[in-house]
Design an enzyme around this catalytic site. Structure first.
Site, PDB file in Angstrom:
ATOM      1  N   GLU A  41       0.889  -1.292   0.082  1.00  0.00           N
ATOM      2  CA  GLU A  41      -0.177  -0.030   0.184  1.00  0.00           C
ATOM      3  C   GLU A  41       1.009   1.155   0.076  1.00  0.00           C
ATOM      4  O   GLU A  41       0.441   2.195  -0.630  1.00  0.00           O
ATOM      5  CB  GLU A  41      -1.053   0.075   1.304  1.00  0.00           C
ATOM      6  CG  GLU A  41      -1.999  -0.946   0.888  1.00  0.00           C
ATOM      7  CD  GLU A  41      -2.870  -0.622   0.065  1.00  0.00           C
ATOM      8  OE1 GLU A  41      -3.389   0.368  -0.304  1.00  0.00           O
ATOM      9  OE2 GLU A  41      -3.368  -1.578  -0.747  1.00  0.00           O
ATOM     10  N   CYS A  48     -12.504   3.792 -14.217  1.00  0.00           N
ATOM     11  CA  CYS A  48     -12.482   5.196 -14.048  1.00  0.00           C
ATOM     12  C   CYS A  48     -11.293   5.992 -13.828  1.00  0.00           C
ATOM     13  O   CYS A  48     -11.200   6.686 -13.005  1.00  0.00           O
ATOM     14  CB  CYS A  48     -13.672   5.305 -12.793  1.00  0.00           C
ATOM     15  SG  CYS A  48     -14.288   6.931 -12.870  1.00  0.00           S
ATOM     16  N   CYS A  95     -16.033   4.499 -19.729  1.00  0.00           N
ATOM     17  CA  CYS A  95     -17.336   4.358 -19.372  1.00  0.00           C
ATOM     18  C   CYS A  95     -18.179   3.152 -19.829  1.00  0.00           C
ATOM     19  O   CYS A  95     -18.783   2.493 -19.185  1.00  0.00           O
ATOM     20  CB  CYS A  95     -18.196   5.832 -19.570  1.00  0.00           C
ATOM     21  SG  CYS A  95     -17.566   7.113 -18.460  1.00  0.00           S
ATOM     22  N   CYS A 117     -17.733   0.232 -17.739  1.00  0.00           N
ATOM     23  CA  CYS A 117     -17.878   0.535 -16.224  1.00  0.00           C
ATOM     24  C   CYS A 117     -19.117  -0.060 -15.922  1.00  0.00           C
ATOM     25  O   CYS A 117     -20.534  -0.160 -16.228  1.00  0.00           O
ATOM     26  CB  CYS A 117     -18.191   1.922 -15.839  1.00  0.00           C
ATOM     27  SG  CYS A 117     -18.448   2.459 -14.219  1.00  0.00           S
ATOM     28  N   CYS A 137     -24.398   6.573 -12.697  1.00  0.00           N
ATOM     29  CA  CYS A 137     -23.453   7.712 -12.583  1.00  0.00           C
ATOM     30  C   CYS A 137     -23.858   8.874 -13.102  1.00  0.00           C
ATOM     31  O   CYS A 137     -24.300   8.934 -14.269  1.00  0.00           O
ATOM     32  CB  CYS A 137     -22.235   7.157 -13.347  1.00  0.00           C
ATOM     33  SG  CYS A 137     -20.999   8.515 -13.359  1.00  0.00           S
TER      34      CYS A 137
HETATM   35 FE1  SF4 Z   1     -16.353   6.727 -13.979  1.00  0.00          FE
HETATM   36 FE2  SF4 Z   1     -19.042   7.249 -13.898  1.00  0.00          FE
HETATM   37 FE3  SF4 Z   1     -17.621   6.613 -16.227  1.00  0.00          FE
HETATM   38 FE4  SF4 Z   1     -18.050   4.764 -14.536  1.00  0.00          FE
HETATM   39  S1  SF4 Z   1     -19.666   5.686 -15.621  1.00  0.00           S
HETATM   40  S2  SF4 Z   1     -16.012   5.061 -15.745  1.00  0.00           S
HETATM   41  S3  SF4 Z   1     -18.001   5.879 -12.552  1.00  0.00           S
HETATM   42  S4  SF4 Z   1     -17.507   8.128 -14.991  1.00  0.00           S
END
Ligand code: SF4
Length: 350
Positions: free
Chosen positions: A37, A192, A198, A201, A207
């Site tokens: 870490e 992200c 996205c 994601c 989001c």
């Molecule tokens: Fe980030 Fe939102 Fe895109 Fe997901 S949808 S990668 S949380 S900006």
């Protein structure tokens, strides 16, 4: 508290795509997790892997690290930068041995009391090692949450940071905290990112930044400040055997505790300076091209000047913080990255 939809989607994604192959993921040992870490702060995973493996081979447990000399710890850190991290690790290892009998503490306050461990890092170590429900908020998590909730403002301000902590707390589940903690870190590191992907994601539905088609507006960047440029002269003083004079730097501050080249002001008379400060007679040889090194708050322009020793080696002694160093047979000494670079250049040119 039920696991919310954000956490459920993240956990499902992590089961399929999580990075489980990293060396520090194969262990529940708090010592190894702590080292990883700290190394991962400010440093990319791929850079950290070989450093982590070398470090763990040499210092496999907290007692080995506590017993080691700071010099050797710094040498194993050399090239990773932000050397205060290595000094703090070493000091914290000694405290763990002295105050906790060599066992990594399990209590959040006790972990946070160790040097170099902030709130989020302490929480991550306890979540990974002991599956404790702890809330983390590192840079990656801040970015994810600022976007997911479309939080305006720079996270460096207290108000925005407190909002993000509250949201991080709200999403952290009671169960599967290990997987969740890794999942949100991984999402920030692999999907992200600064330029987010996205389409891949798992929390895209929900989001707010994505819904606004404005993901790059979050989180708001820090106010820009131009990094000032500082200048220094580093002296490459060589004796007749080609060895170079190194000085140990003060324990704190820039490259604290590492070995470096003697530094003098840009307008100093080098002959006078070496006589007065080092007790050495020298003859100036050549001025090398300026080497620019970037730090987070400033840039340093280093003018290397090579000089040749005339007369005896004077009062150079390791216990006084100076040593003659042979660049062709490097030893276990922590050197800052630009010093290493200069010594390599010197070695190539001889
Ligand atoms: Fe980030 Fe939102 Fe895109 Fe997901 S949808 S990668 S949380 S900006």
């Amino acid at each position: 508290m039920n696991t919310d939809i954000f956490a459920r989607r993240l956990l499902a994604w992590y089961r399929r795509y999580g990075r489980t192959d990293l060396p520090w993921k194969r262990t529940r040992d708090p010592y190894s997790i702590w080292i990883s870490e700290i190394m991962l702060q400010q440093t990319q995973v791929n850079t950290v892997i070989p450093y982590f493996e070398r470090f763990m081979t040499r210092f496999p447990h907290v007692r080995a690290l506590a017993r080691a000399k700071l010099d050797e710890v710094l040498q194993h850190w050399s090239g990773l930068g932000y050397y205060a991290r290595a000094r703090n690790l070493h000091q914290a290892a000694r405290l763990i041995v002295a105050q906790h009998g060599g066992r990594f503490p399990r209590d959040l306050d006790a972990v946070r009391a160790l040097p170099g461990i902030g709130a989020s890092t302490a929480a991550a170590i306890l979540a990974f090692a002991f599956a404790r429900r702890q809330v983390i908020l590192d840079g990656n998590v801040k970015r994810v949450l600022a976007r997911y909730h479309a939080i305006a403002g720079w996270p460096g301000t207290r108000a925005v940071e407190q909002r993000l902590w509250a949201l991080a707390d709200r999403h952290t589940p009671r169960r599967q905290v290990r997987a969740y903690t890794q999942a949100i870190m991984d999402l920030g590191a692999t999907v992200c990112r600064r330029r987010p992907d996205c389409e891949r994601c798992p929390v895209r539905v929900g989001c707010r930044a994505f819904a606004e088609r404005n993901v790059l507006a979050y989180p708001q960047p820090a106010p820009r400040r131009a990094r000032p440029v500082r200048s220094t002269v580093m002296l490459i003083i060589r004796d007749r055997r080609g060895r170079v004079l190194l000085q140990r730097r003060p324990p704190t501050g820039l490259w604290g505790g590492l070995w470096g080249l003697p530094e003098c002001r840009i307008d100093a008379d080098i002959g006078d300076w070496c006589r007065q400060e080092l007790g050495l007679g020298v003859v100036r040889e050549a001025t090398w091209p300026v080497l620019r090194h970037g730090f987070s708050h400033f840039r340093l322009d280093i003018t290397p000047i090579s000089v040749r020793l005339v007369g005896t080696a004077g009062r150079v002694m390791e216990d006084r913080g100076t040593v003659w160093y042979n660049p062709q047979t490097p030893d276990a000494r922590g050197l800052a990255a630009p010093i290493k670079h200069l010594l390599q250049e010197l070695w190539k040119s001889t």
